[in-house]
Design an enzyme around this catalytic site. Structure first.
Site, PDB file in Angstrom:
ATOM      1  N   SER A 260       1.440  -1.643   9.781  1.00  0.00           N
ATOM      2  CA  SER A 260       2.689  -2.284   9.379  1.00  0.00           C
ATOM      3  C   SER A 260       2.736  -2.363   7.857  1.00  0.00           C
ATOM      4  O   SER A 260       1.793  -1.983   7.168  1.00  0.00           O
ATOM      5  CB  SER A 260       2.773  -3.695   9.974  1.00  0.00           C
ATOM      6  N   LYS A 261       3.855  -2.879   7.376  1.00  0.00           N
ATOM      7  CA  LYS A 261       4.093  -3.019   5.931  1.00  0.00           C
ATOM      8  C   LYS A 261       2.907  -3.679   5.206  1.00  0.00           C
ATOM      9  O   LYS A 261       2.646  -3.372   4.053  1.00  0.00           O
ATOM     10  CB  LYS A 261       5.346  -3.875   5.700  1.00  0.00           C
ATOM     11  N   ARG A 262       2.268  -4.606   5.921  1.00  0.00           N
ATOM     12  CA  ARG A 262       1.135  -5.296   5.303  1.00  0.00           C
ATOM     13  C   ARG A 262       0.077  -4.307   4.806  1.00  0.00           C
ATOM     14  O   ARG A 262      -0.684  -4.590   3.891  1.00  0.00           O
ATOM     15  CB  ARG A 262       0.455  -6.232   6.305  1.00  0.00           C
ATOM     16  N   GLY A 264       0.647  -1.374   3.566  1.00  0.00           N
ATOM     17  CA  GLY A 264       1.128  -0.474   2.517  1.00  0.00           C
ATOM     18  C   GLY A 264       2.306   0.323   3.026  1.00  0.00           C
ATOM     19  O   GLY A 264       3.045  -0.126   3.903  1.00  0.00           O
TER      20      GLY A 264
END
Ligand code: GLU
Length: 501
Positions: A260-262, A264
């Protein structure tokens, strides 16, 4: 009916344009594309845009752009058309309605008038009596069809539910990746295929499309495995052959959690903008869950398109490893000719960094191909990701006005003797004429000087390099000076003299 092996292969990638194309979706697209190519089949792109609140035209365009950048050409779908369109679900709403009505007419689906309150109360009651069957209680299943039709015609709110045969039994999904996966009969109820607002549910629209489009293999993320028994119910109700399913594993971040976005960058665009080569990126994503054999890591697109098979797809989750992506990217760059590297990596970067002022990379390259090829030859071995070329090329664009790095100056120019080095270099280089100005001649002219000046190479070349390039991190000196050109190179030496001791 379930055998689809004899039908010509038709697969689809069916993104919902509710966001950008993510790496997981891109991998699904790659597998479908490669499977179609390996089997001389047809690859269809369908836009699943039935969620009007979250689907946007902008996202559709972003997805199409990403598909093109990835080089995943589709045989049917947006922009190319095809015999099984339309390829946007919002343009197929009539088709779904007719299909649902036909199922009602055939007694394979029925109108349901249960209110949300009634459904909630039934559910609660089933929970309280610990009923092994917690699904829809089939309240409207046996309403007389003529009576149901009257209520529909009178405008009573209703949904349409599929009529799962009571003796259907467990549903076994024969999955090409997971093997047989059994879903117990009592987890299947008469689920809704058409909502009261007149829109089809995902499980219905997808199957109507997949069956009408002749899809033989459904290759998608395993977050959809749990939808599959319901979809099989729809195939059976439609009397359509069930495709082969292949549910591919999730992609995890390095911490073992779903990517996920976490972690990168997750969208294809971000990787494109970061300068990854699209062939390398496709190669890397293909390996997230598929292998050519035990250990081959470089699988060019044409090999992938020939060799991809579902029996080499792993059911274990794959971990996204940026280091490996970078390594593969570097391998692709090294495999390029200097000219290819110049055209596809170097020049586009220099144009987008504003160092080259031509309108586009093609025009910039056309203006001085030999110059870029030479620059490519020195930068390529030092590059794993295209944007790295920008800092290493910057010194070539300063004209005579070098931007000096203070530390480099202090260490190399502001040193006793440095002035003499620069003067000797200037005199030796001035002896070369413009025609003979090339890296080999430049290197040969400078080579005897350290000894002649009674100094060591490091001091001599350090001073000349900083005078010419402003810092100590530029490419090899001979090529750097050839690229600068005779006039600029000599002028820079002259201008650096006051800085030298
Ligand atoms: N639009 C669905 C998704 O993006 C497609 C799922 C499928 O392939 O059936 O998840």
């Amino acid at each position: 009916m379930s055998s689809t092996e004899a039908r010509p292969v038709r697969v689809r990638f069916a993104p919902s344009p509710t966001g950008k194309l993510h790496v997981g979706g891109a991998r699904t697209a790659i597998y479908n594309w490669a499977f179609a190519r390996a089997n001389h089949g047809t690859f269809i792109l369908r836009i699943d845009d039935t969620d009007p609140t979250r689907s946007t035209e902008e996202n559709t365009q972003i997805i199409l752009r990403a598909m093109k950048w990835l080089g995943l050409d589709w045989d049917e779908g947006p922009e190319v058309g095809g015999d099984f369109g339309p390829y946007w679900q919002t343009e197929r709403l009539d088709i779904y309605r007719k299909a649902a009505e036909r199922l009602v007419a055939d007694g394979r689906a029925y109108y349901c008038f249960c209110t949300p309150e009634k459904l909630a109360a039934d559910k609660k009651a089933a929970q309280e009596r610990h009923d092994p069957f917690q699904g829809y209680q089939r309240t409207c299943r046996d309403i007389d069809p003529a009576e149901a039709q009257r209520r529909v015609d009178a405008g009573e709110p209703h949904t349409i539910r599929i009529k799962v045969p009571l003796d259907r039994g467990d549903v076994v999904v024969r999955d090409a990746v997971h093997g047989d996966v059994t879903f117990e009969a009592n987890t299947l109820d008469d689920f809704i295929i058409f909502r009261s607002d007149g829109t089809p549910t995902y499980n219905f629209a997808t199957v109507v499309d997949d069956s009408m489009m002749g899809i033989t293999h459904v290759i998608r993320g395993d977050d959809h495995l749990s939808n599959t028994p319901r979809q099989i119910m729809v195939y059976e109700a439609l009397g359509a052959p069930t495709p082969t399913f292949a549910h591919i594993s999730m992609i995890l971040g390095p911490d073992g959690k779903k990517l996920s976005k976490r972690h990168g960058a997750t969208s294809v665009e971000e990787y494109r903008d970061a300068g990854y080569d699209s062939d390398a990126f496709v190669n890397y994503l293909a390996l997230l869950g598929w292998a050519l054999d035990g250990d081959t890591t470089i699988v060019p697109r044409d090999v992938l398109a020939k060799s991809f098979s579902l029996d080499h797809v792993s059911k274990n989750p794959a971990t996204f490893d940026l280091k490996k992506l970078d390594w593969i990217n570097g391998q692709y760059l090294q495999a390029m000719t200097d000219q290819e590297f110049a055209r596809t990596q170097l020049v586009p970067q220099l144009v987008s960094a504003g160092l080259e002022s031509a309108a586009d990379a093609e025009a910039a390259y056309a203006a001085k191909p030999a110059w870029f090829d030479l620059l490519a030859s020195v930068l390529k071995p030092r590059t794993t990701l295209a944007p790295q070329v920008v800092e290493k090329s910057r010194f070539l664009y300063w004209g005579e006005d070098v931007q000096f790095d203070e530390k480099s100056v202090n260490k190399n120019l502001a040193k006793d003797g440095a002035r003499g080095y620069l003067e000797a270099a200037r005199d030796a280089l001035a002896a070369l004429d413009a025609d003979g100005w090339n890296a080999a001649a430049i290197d040969a002219a400078l080579e005897p000087l350290p000894d002649a000046l009674g100094t060591n190479k490091r001091k001599f070349y350090g001073a000349v390099r900083v005078a010419e390039c402003g810092n100590q991190v530029s490419p090899p000196l001979g090529e750097s000076l050839e690229l600068l050109g005779r006039d600029v190179a000599l002028a820079r030496l002259e201008r650096a003299l006051p800085l030298a001791k």
